[in-house]
Design a protein around this motif. Structure first.
Motif, mmCIF file in Angstrom:
data_model
loop_
_atom_site.group_PDB
_atom_site.id
_atom_site.type_symbol
_atom_site.label_atom_id
_atom_site.label_comp_id
_atom_site.label_asym_id
_atom_site.label_seq_id
_atom_site.Cartn_x
_atom_site.Cartn_y
_atom_site.Cartn_z
ATOM 1 N N GLU A 127 0.859 -1.185 0.000
ATOM 2 C CA GLU A 127 0.000 0.000 0.000
ATOM 3 C C GLU A 127 0.893 1.232 0.000
ATOM 4 N N SER A 128 0.608 2.171 -0.905
ATOM 5 C CA SER A 128 1.390 3.393 -1.040
ATOM 6 C C SER A 128 0.514 4.594 -0.706
ATOM 7 N N MET A 129 0.978 5.377 0.255
ATOM 8 C CA MET A 129 0.263 6.598 0.635
ATOM 9 C C MET A 129 1.225 7.774 0.525
ATOM 10 N N PRO A 130 0.855 8.835 -0.175
ATOM 11 C CA PRO A 130 1.755 9.993 -0.258
ATOM 12 C C PRO A 130 2.171 10.434 1.149
ATOM 13 N N ALA A 131 3.462 10.694 1.322
ATOM 14 C CA ALA A 131 3.994 11.071 2.638
ATOM 15 C C ALA A 131 3.720 12.536 2.929
#
Length: 131
Positions: A127-131
């Protein structure tokens, strides 16, 4: 590969007891850019949020390798997190790294990697979430 759960021997709809269709269905509906990789590391599924984050349409994204998406300076970070998620007893790892969008710009993301087992096969959900 698309945001639609694939058909197969396990059925076309989410199953009550889990399984691959349920995994895909949950990912397809997620607002987080999410990918699923098989034991060899090959991309088996991604959702529409992943396409939006990186700016590729589904066909383009399906043909890319991780080398084309992960910033070259951050490849070791991904390798380390993958090892931790696949080899650790807990089956999970987190890291922060840059992904490269279609337009060449970078996006810093927080990755959550989780090892899951479905019907005796292991998968890695990222899962990729903008930091």
């Amino acid at each position: 590969m698309s945001a639609t759960p694939p058909t197969g021997s396990e059925g076309d709809a989410p199953t009550d007891g889990g399984g691959l269709p349920s995994l895909y269905y949950g990912i397809a509906r997620s607002d987080d850019a999410t990918t699923v990789h098989d034991e060899s590391g090959a991309l088996t599924f991604f959702n529409a949020a992943c396409s939006r984050l990186l700016g590729y349409d589904a066909d383009e994204l399906a043909s890319l390798t991780g080398d084309g998406i992960v910033h070259s300076d951050d490849a070791a970070l991904l390798a380390d997190a993958t090892d931790r998620a696949t080899l650790s007893p807990g089956g999970a790892a987190d890291t922060q790294l840059r992904l490269v969008r279609k337009d060449g710009s970078d996006v810093l993301v927080h990755l959550g990697l989780s090892r899951v087992e479905v019907s005796g096969r292991r998968y890695l959900v990222v899962e990729s979430m903008p930091a």
